[in-house]
Enzyme design. Structure first.
Site, PDB file in Angstrom:
ATOM      1  N   TYR A   1      -2.353  -1.158  11.063  1.00  0.00           N
ATOM      2  CA  TYR A   1      -2.602  -1.679   9.710  1.00  0.00           C
ATOM      3  C   TYR A   1      -1.434  -1.325   8.786  1.00  0.00           C
ATOM      4  O   TYR A   1      -0.868  -2.173   8.105  1.00  0.00           O
ATOM      5  CB  TYR A   1      -3.921  -1.125   9.145  1.00  0.00           C
ATOM      6  CG  TYR A   1      -3.962  -1.155   7.638  1.00  0.00           C
ATOM      7  CD1 TYR A   1      -4.190  -2.346   6.957  1.00  0.00           C
ATOM      8  CD2 TYR A   1      -3.707   0.001   6.886  1.00  0.00           C
ATOM      9  CE1 TYR A   1      -4.171  -2.380   5.570  1.00  0.00           C
ATOM     10  CE2 TYR A   1      -3.682  -0.033   5.509  1.00  0.00           C
ATOM     11  CZ  TYR A   1      -3.916  -1.221   4.863  1.00  0.00           C
ATOM     12  OH  TYR A   1      -3.882  -1.257   3.484  1.00  0.00           O
TER      13      TYR A   1
ATOM     14  N   SER B   1       0.828  -1.200   0.000  1.00  0.00           N
ATOM     15  CA  SER B   1       0.000   0.000   0.000  1.00  0.00           C
ATOM     16  C   SER B   1       0.864   1.252   0.000  1.00  0.00           C
ATOM     17  O   SER B   1       1.970   1.261   0.557  1.00  0.00           O
ATOM     18  CB  SER B   1      -0.866  -0.019   1.267  1.00  0.00           C
ATOM     19  OG  SER B   1      -1.440   1.241   1.493  1.00  0.00           O
TER      20      SER B   1
ATOM     21  N   LYS C   1       1.728  -3.681   6.763  1.00  0.00           N
ATOM     22  CA  LYS C   1       2.179  -3.662   5.356  1.00  0.00           C
ATOM     23  C   LYS C   1       3.696  -3.476   5.305  1.00  0.00           C
ATOM     24  O   LYS C   1       4.392  -4.150   4.539  1.00  0.00           O
ATOM     25  CB  LYS C   1       1.471  -2.548   4.576  1.00  0.00           C
ATOM     26  CG  LYS C   1      -0.014  -2.798   4.353  1.00  0.00           C
ATOM     27  CD  LYS C   1      -0.278  -4.008   3.462  1.00  0.00           C
ATOM     28  CE  LYS C   1      -1.753  -4.332   3.325  1.00  0.00           C
ATOM     29  NZ  LYS C   1      -2.025  -5.631   2.692  1.00  0.00           N
TER      30      LYS C   1
END
Ligand code: UD1
Length: 344
Positions: free
Chosen positions: A152, A127, A156
Site C-alpha cells: 500500500y 500519505s 503511494k
C-alpha cells in the site's frame, strides 16, 4: 458556479467530505466511485448536506473507456481530485497485485485522459507513509522518502513518482500532492463519516465500535516504544479540515499560482498525540469509558510521526482548525448515528 471538479473515490471517507467542502466553496462536484468500499447512500447524504443531488457516476477508474466517456460527458471539468484507491495496509501485504493494479492503473488512466480532454489540475491523495520512520520530527516535505513498509505504502510512493515523471515529460499537467497524516472524525452533521468494511483496521473506527459495544476491547499495539508513554505517536487530522486543504489546493491550481508543476504539502496538525493520549482524550471529550488493553506491537507500525505543516500554512494559507475533542466527539456522534440508522 466556479466550474466542475471530478472527484474519484467521491463516496469514500475523505472524498465525501471533500465533495461537501467543494460545494460550499462554489464548485460543482462530479463524484466517481465503483462503490467497492462505500455505498450509494453516501450520495443521498451528501445531497442532503449540500441541498442538491451531486453528479454521481458508478465507474471504476480502471475502466479506461468508461472514464474517457465520463470526461466527454462532462465538458466543464476544471480539475481532478484523485482519492480512489485501496488503503488497507495489512490486506496489501496479502494481496499486493490487487493493490498495485488498482492504485497504479487508475492514476495512469487519469494521467492519460486529462491531457486528452484538456484538464490540467490534479490533486493527489498521498500519505505520510512515504516518510517511513522519519529521522527528524516534525517531518517536513523535503525529508527523504523511505523504503515502503507495505505494498500500500509503495503504491503511494510509486504514484508520486509516476506524477513527477509524467510532468517532467512535458505533459500539460499541474499536480499537488497532499501527504495526509492520520485522518479521523466525521462531518459535524454526523451524516457522513468513515464506514469500514468488516473489522476495522484503523484506530478510531475500532475505538468507537468498542465504545458502543460492537467490539469487546480495543487492543493498544505496544507500550514499549521510545515515546513518553510507550505507545505510538501520530498526527490526527480532522477530516473536514483535511477536506478544506483540497479546496485550497484546487483554488491554487485554478488561479495558476503553482510555483512548480508538482507541489507537495504535508496535511497535519503539527501536533503528535500518542495512542494512549488519544484514548484519554476520547473518554474526556465524550464521557464514554473505553475498554482497552495493551497488547504486543503490530508488525509494520512506525514508532512516531507528526507533521511540520508550515508549508501548507504559508503557501496554501491552510491550517488545521478543529480541536481533538471536537474531532473525537464527531467520530462518536457518527458511530451513534450509524447505530440509530441500524447500520452498525
Ligand atoms: C496507516 C498507514 C497510513 C494510512 C492509514 C489508513 C502506514 C505507516 N500508515 O496509518 O498511510 O493512510 O493506515 O489506512 O502505513 N492502533 C492500535 N489499535 C488498533 C488500531 C491501531 O493500537 O486497533 C494503533 C497503531 O498501532 C498505530 C495507531 O493506532 O500506532 C494508528 O493506527 P492506524 O489507525 O491503523 O493508522 P496508521 O497505521 O498510523
Amino acid at each position: 458556479m466556479k466550474g466542475q471538479i471530478l472527484v474519484t473515490g467521491g463516496t469514500g471517507y475523505i472524498g465525501s467530505h471533500t465533495a461537501v467542502e467543494l460545494h460550499n466553496a462554489g464548485y460543482e462536484v462530479i463524484l466517481v466511485d465503483n462503490l467497492s468500499n462505500s455505498t450509494i447512500e453516501v450520495v443521498d447524504n451528501v445531497a442532503h448536506l449540500i441541498g442538491k443531488r451531486p453528479h454521481f457516476e458508478q465507474v471504476d477508474c480502471l475502466d479506461y473507456a468508461a472514464m474517457d466517456a465520463l470526461f466527454t460527458k462532462y465538458t466543464g471539468i476544471r480539475a481532478v481530485i484523485h482519492f480512489a484507491a485501496f488503503k488497507a495496509v495489512g490486506e496489501s501485504v496479502d494481496q499486493p497485485l490487487k493493490y498495485y493494479r488498482n492504485n497504479l492503473i487508475s492514476l495512469i488512466n487519469l494521467l492519460e485522459l486529462m491531457p486528452k480532454h484538456g484538464v490540467k489540475g490534479l490533486v493527489f491523495s498521498s500519505s505520510c507513509t512515504v516518510y517511513g520512520q522519519p529521522d527528524v520530527l516534525p517531518v517536513t516535505e523535503d525529508a527523504p522518502v523511505k523504503h515502503a513498509e507495505s505494498p500500500y505504502g509503495n503504491t503511494k510512493q510509486i504514484n508520486e513518482e509516476i506524477i513527477y515523471d509524467t510532468v517532467r515529460s512535458g505533459a500539460p499537467i499541474r499536480a499537488i500532492l497532499l501527504r495526509y497524516f492520520n485522518p479521523i472524525g466525521a462531518h459535524p452533521s454526523a451524516l457522513i463519516g468513515e464506514l469500514p468494511n468488516g473489522v476495522p483496521q484503523n484506530l478510531i473506527p475500532y475505538l468507537t465500535q468498542t465504545a458502543i459495544g460492537i467490539r469487546e476491547c480495543l487492543n493498544v499495539f505496544g507500550d514499549d516504544y521510545h515515546t513518553p508513554d510507550g505507545s505510538c505517536i501520530r498526527d490526527f487530522i480532522n477530516v473536514v479540515d483535511l477536506a478544506k486543504a483540497h479546496v485550497v489546493a484546487i483554488e491554487r491550481q485554478l488561479a495558476d499560482k503553482q510555483s512548480e508543476p508538482v507541489e507537495v504539502f504535508n496535511v497535519g496538525t503539527g501536533r503528535g498525540l500518542s495512542v494512549l493520549e488519544l484514548i484519554q482524550a476520547f473518554e474526556r471529550a465524550t464521557g464514554v469509558p473505553l475498554n482497552y488493553k495493551i497488547v504486543g506491537r503490530r508488525a509494520g507500525d512506525i514508532e512516531q510521526v507528526w507533521a511540520n505543516p508550515d508549508k501548507a500554512n504559508k503557501v496554501l494559507g491552510w491550517q488545521a482548525e478543529t480541536s481533538i475533542d471536537d474531532t473525537l466527539r464527531s467520530a462518536w456522534n457518527w458511530q451513534l448515528n450509524l447505530r440509530e440508522r441500524g447500520i452498525q
